[in-house]
Design an enzyme around this catalytic site. Sequence first.
Site, PDB file in Angstrom:
ATOM      1  N   ASN A 131      -0.426 -30.330   5.478  1.00 13.80           N
ATOM      2  CA  ASN A 131       0.126 -29.653   6.651  1.00 13.80           C
ATOM      3  C   ASN A 131      -0.250 -30.361   7.957  1.00 13.80           C
ATOM      4  O   ASN A 131      -0.954 -31.369   7.972  1.00 13.80           O
ATOM      5  CB  ASN A 131      -0.315 -28.184   6.679  1.00 13.80           C
ATOM      6  CG  ASN A 131      -1.833 -28.032   6.754  1.00 13.80           C
ATOM      7  OD1 ASN A 131      -2.536 -28.867   7.321  1.00 13.80           O
ATOM      8  ND2 ASN A 131      -2.351 -26.951   6.185  1.00 13.80           N
ATOM      9  N   ILE A 132       0.224 -29.804   9.065  1.00  8.87           N
ATOM     10  CA  ILE A 132       0.054 -30.441  10.369  1.00  8.87           C
ATOM     11  C   ILE A 132      -1.412 -30.559  10.770  1.00  8.87           C
ATOM     12  O   ILE A 132      -1.789 -31.491  11.489  1.00  8.87           O
ATOM     13  CB  ILE A 132       0.832 -29.687  11.462  1.00  8.87           C
ATOM     14  CG1 ILE A 132       0.340 -28.234  11.588  1.00  8.87           C
ATOM     15  CG2 ILE A 132       2.334 -29.738  11.193  1.00  8.87           C
ATOM     16  CD1 ILE A 132       0.932 -27.498  12.791  1.00  8.87           C
ATOM     17  N   GLY A 138      10.540 -25.824   7.785  1.00  6.86           N
ATOM     18  CA  GLY A 138      11.635 -26.773   7.691  1.00  6.86           C
ATOM     19  C   GLY A 138      11.864 -27.649   8.898  1.00  6.86           C
ATOM     20  O   GLY A 138      12.956 -28.195   9.060  1.00  6.86           O
ATOM     21  N   TRP A 139      10.846 -27.784   9.768  1.00  5.43           N
ATOM     22  CA  TRP A 139      11.067 -28.642  10.938  1.00  5.43           C
ATOM     23  C   TRP A 139      10.051 -29.781  11.048  1.00  5.43           C
ATOM     24  O   TRP A 139      10.079 -30.551  11.983  1.00  5.43           O
ATOM     25  CB  TRP A 139      11.063 -27.825  12.236  1.00  5.43           C
ATOM     26  CG  TRP A 139       9.929 -26.855  12.383  1.00  5.43           C
ATOM     27  CD1 TRP A 139       8.599 -27.089  12.188  1.00  5.43           C
ATOM     28  CD2 TRP A 139      10.026 -25.478  12.782  1.00  5.43           C
ATOM     29  NE1 TRP A 139       7.863 -25.968  12.439  1.00  5.43           N
ATOM     30  CE2 TRP A 139       8.717 -24.953  12.811  1.00  5.43           C
ATOM     31  CE3 TRP A 139      11.085 -24.648  13.146  1.00  5.43           C
ATOM     32  CZ2 TRP A 139       8.438 -23.627  13.175  1.00  5.43           C
ATOM     33  CZ3 TRP A 139      10.805 -23.340  13.500  1.00  5.43           C
ATOM     34  CH2 TRP A 139       9.502 -22.843  13.507  1.00  5.43           C
ATOM     35  N   ASP A 140       9.148 -29.917  10.075  1.00 10.23           N
ATOM     36  CA  ASP A 140       8.171 -31.005  10.097  1.00 10.23           C
ATOM     37  C   ASP A 140       8.341 -31.934   8.893  1.00 10.23           C
ATOM     38  O   ASP A 140       9.023 -32.947   8.969  1.00 10.23           O
ATOM     39  CB  ASP A 140       6.746 -30.435  10.143  1.00 10.23           C
ATOM     40  CG  ASP A 140       6.430 -29.754  11.462  1.00 10.23           C
ATOM     41  OD1 ASP A 140       6.792 -30.317  12.504  1.00 10.23           O
ATOM     42  OD2 ASP A 140       5.832 -28.665  11.457  1.00 10.23           O
ATOM     43  N   CYS A 171       9.929 -27.347   3.553  1.00  9.98           N
ATOM     44  CA  CYS A 171       8.465 -27.208   3.554  1.00  9.98           C
ATOM     45  C   CYS A 171       8.201 -25.729   3.840  1.00  9.98           C
ATOM     46  O   CYS A 171       8.652 -24.876   3.080  1.00  9.98           O
ATOM     47  CB  CYS A 171       7.819 -28.148   4.561  1.00  9.98           C
ATOM     48  SG  CYS A 171       8.584 -28.174   6.195  1.00  9.98           S
ATOM     49  N   SER A 172       7.516 -25.413   4.918  1.00 14.38           N
ATOM     50  CA  SER A 172       7.335 -24.002   5.269  1.00 14.38           C
ATOM     51  C   SER A 172       8.487 -23.526   6.147  1.00 14.38           C
ATOM     52  O   SER A 172       9.323 -22.735   5.730  1.00 14.38           O
ATOM     53  CB  SER A 172       5.985 -23.791   5.958  1.00 14.38           C
ATOM     54  OG  SER A 172       4.922 -24.057   5.048  1.00 14.38           O
TER      55      SER A 172
END
Length: 535
Positions: free
Chosen positions: A283-284, A350-352, A347-348
């Site tokens: 994750n980020i 949908g923008w990364d 992903c979670s």
Amino acid sequence: MDFLKITKVENVQLEKSQGVFVGTLHLTTHQLIFKYSNNKEELWISYPIIHTVERRPPTSEPRYWPLFIKCRNFVFVTISVPIEDEAIDVFDTVQKLTCISSISQLYAFYYKPEKEFKCKDGWKVYDTRKEFDRMGVGTKTKTWRFSDVNEKYTLCPTYPRMLIVPQKISDTVLIHAAKFRSKSRIPTLSYLHHNKASITRSSQPMVGIQKKRSIQDEKLIQAIFESHLETHSGRHVYGSTAHNLIIDARPTANAMANTALGAGSENTEYYKNCERKFMGIDNIHVMRESLAKIVEILQIADSQGLPIKKSQLDKSNWLKHISILLSSAYEIIETVNVKASHVLIHCSDGWDRTAQLTSISELCLDPYYRTFRGFQVLIEKEWVSFGHKFSDRSGHLSNERYFINMSNTNAAGSAFNSVQSKFYKQSHVREISPVFHQFLDCVYQLFQQNPTRFEFNEKFLVGLHYHCYSCQFGTFLFNSEKERKEYHVTEKTYSVWDYFNSDREAYLNPSYCGEEKDKDPKGDMGNYLKGKMMN
């Protein structure tokens, strides 16, 4: 101008990459400028590019009050001011001009180029209909359609206003399906290959511990996975639905943890003729920490003039993350180009990670995206239009916690480490992450392995990284298409593409010969790039 406590300081000492220089420091409303004593060179630092500033204890002899500045583009400088009051004023001024309260106060809304750009169509680089027409939507196949269901951003505020969905799915079904996807980011077309295989993208399904399902969502995905069938005859054109993939970019444990929060991943019992795979992309927060370690390594190497060792890079896990992204793209490329089947990626939200995987895969599958203009279209489509959170991830609105006064402590090093460890845990930095940076790094790795297949050069990638943070142009401001429209970005700011396109020759790769090598019967080099990627 109210924040400019000081605008000019004489006899300033600049330390950069083991070099020591004397000159004059100028502070403007949007940059600090160091003018070397030879009057021929200048160092410009835009305030948004600044990551941290430390006001350090004074030196002994000669006595200076140093400010250490760490920039997001890996520039590290120490500016030493001969008078303490002036050093305080410089520190306070840079802090106030960096830590603004609104994106509309950023440089892009005030920037005027010295000379008008030769190219002025930057805001028209990407046209949704034109680009998907190029792929064959509505021409080579009638199984997809353009939908205006999100025209006013009421269905999904973070999606583009125009969506491409299966012809057989009505807007009513889309509205109901949106309730089952995080942030209402429903599965929608991202890329249509020449063999009618597709790449679609979405956010995670809201399954939860009760294992909820949505008939509308299942119907939508089934229509996507059957979009290679001609609607008038039901005849197979290419491929087999047996190879369809749902790509969950997250590690399995992360996806399962989201189940407890009411989300999760698809239950393939309800989605016919497909397989689900977890890609294990962290994750980020993990990526942010990895970059922080890279920055620390580069800072030490820069100050000591030492080469960077691979063992140091390995400890940061940065290259490991890049490798996982590329190997994940391999799965997508193989499914689309070799197996002629469909891939849904999420992903979670949908923008990364989703944007990373769609854009890397499409870059390899379609030679158009490896051209200078096509790469701009790719970024506009997958990142800007589909709502990557540029402002949050890039930290465009800085925080006063990044400005650290160490001048009153004898244990400066330990004090800084203590303060740093605390403010990095604060909520204001939790949204920052080098997601777009990682994508550019992946492109660079592919470019290094395939130097003749890209029309643009490394300088172009470096420039994109810089302007992602510089806030000089409106292209990478805000978190969604909706927000950019609300702030009238296209009317009030310049597009970064006008900047690059006006000096196009400087960013072209002289070794490019893609037009010749990509002219095969299928029209792409997906297999070739895929194979190189794995070596």
